[in-house]
Design an enzyme around this catalytic site. Structure first.
Site, mmCIF file in Angstrom:
data_model
loop_
_atom_site.group_PDB
_atom_site.id
_atom_site.type_symbol
_atom_site.label_atom_id
_atom_site.label_comp_id
_atom_site.label_asym_id
_atom_site.label_seq_id
_atom_site.Cartn_x
_atom_site.Cartn_y
_atom_site.Cartn_z
ATOM 1 N N LYS A 83 10.008 134.546 56.754
ATOM 2 C CA LYS A 83 10.718 135.784 57.096
ATOM 3 C C LYS A 83 11.919 135.923 56.154
ATOM 4 C CE LYS A 83 11.625 137.791 61.646
ATOM 5 N NZ LYS A 83 12.156 137.447 62.965
HETATM 6 C C1 E4P Z 1 12.011 140.113 65.252
HETATM 7 O O1 E4P Z 1 11.318 139.408 64.554
HETATM 8 C C2 E4P Z 1 13.301 139.729 65.804
HETATM 9 O O2 E4P Z 1 13.280 138.345 66.048
HETATM 10 C C3 E4P Z 1 13.624 140.383 67.118
HETATM 11 O O3 E4P Z 1 12.612 141.250 67.546
HETATM 12 C C4 E4P Z 1 15.013 140.883 67.260
HETATM 13 O O4 E4P Z 1 15.175 141.452 68.547
HETATM 14 P P1 E4P Z 1 16.615 141.735 69.220
HETATM 15 O O5 E4P Z 1 17.121 143.015 68.684
HETATM 16 O O6 E4P Z 1 16.301 141.833 70.687
HETATM 17 O O7 E4P Z 1 17.479 140.557 68.874
#
Ligand code: E4P
Length: 218
Positions: A83
């Site tokens: 990522k």
């Molecule tokens: C995606 O890969 C992220 O880890 C995640 O969906 C972030 O979500 P949040 O806005 O609830 O922290």
């Protein structure tokens, strides 16, 4: 539509994987911190629990260091998906890694133009954050609609991974639009099965069945 669990909690992932409905996992530095676990160790355990992609995020901001971190992370297991943030250095890293056959999830996407760049960089997944978009007065699902339209216009293979999902309506809208993946906190995945009329229906059927005095298992 594929379902990913957005968590680094092993117990939740094991329980969801056992349903046969889990297609992958996404983590981020905040979720790793919340788990209180060692990053490498917990990522190795998650990769062994699910067959699908497991996103593990780099923390460097420059391309050369991102590549070094990615090289360590991708050795954890074959299903690791690196990522990277949606920055120029992240996109350079995406291009280099996918060129070497490594899966890449370009994260922190908040505009359709950013998603266009991620697709041009060959991303396996792009992660638009719908919940955070809504929180800031924008329409998260409109963003997903725009990205779907643009990707279809040019037949980009990059999968739209809807992230920052907060509730079942985000999941429903993602499916209506034709997003490829929804990554959700375990509580949201569990909530999808719930309906008051299903519970009430089971209760009624069982009450009537009891009146027959029959059993299926002899
Ligand atoms: C995606 O890969 C992220 O880890 C995640 O969906 C972030 O979500 P949040 O806005 O609830 O922290």
């Amino acid at each position: 539509m594929k379902f990913f669990a957005d968590t680094a909690e092993i117990a939740d992932i094991a329980e969801l994987a056992a349903t046969g409905l889990l297609d992958g996992v996404t983590t981020n530095p905040s979720l790793i911190a919340k788990s209180g676990r060692d990053f490498m160790e917990v990522t190795r355990e998650i990769c062994a629990l699910v067959d699908g992609p497991v996103s593990a995020e780099v923390v460097a901001l420059d391309h050369p260091t991102m590549m070094k971190e990615a090289d360590i992370l991708r050795k954890i297991a074959d299903n690791v998906c690196i990522k990277v943030p949606l920055t120029i250095d992240g996109l350079k890293t995406c291009k280099a890694l996918t060129g070497e056959g490594t899966m890449v999830n370009v994260t922190l996407c908040f505009s359709a133009n950013q998603a266009l760049l991620a697709a041009k960089a060959g991303a396996t997944f792009v992660s638009p954050f719908v919940g955070r978009h809504d929180d800031n007065g924008f329409d998260g699902m409109e963003l997903i609609r725009d990205i779907r339209l643009i990707y279809d216009n040019y037949s980009f293979a990059t999968e739209i991974l809807v992230a920052s999902i907060r509730h079942p309506v985000h999941v429903l809208e993602s499916a209506r639009i034709g997003a490829d993946v929804a990554t959700m906190p375990p509580a949201v995945i569990r909530s999808l099965v719930k309906h008051v009329l299903t519970d009430k229906g089971i209760e009624g059927f069982l009450a009537d069945w009891a009146k027959t005095g029959q059993t299926i298992l002899k």
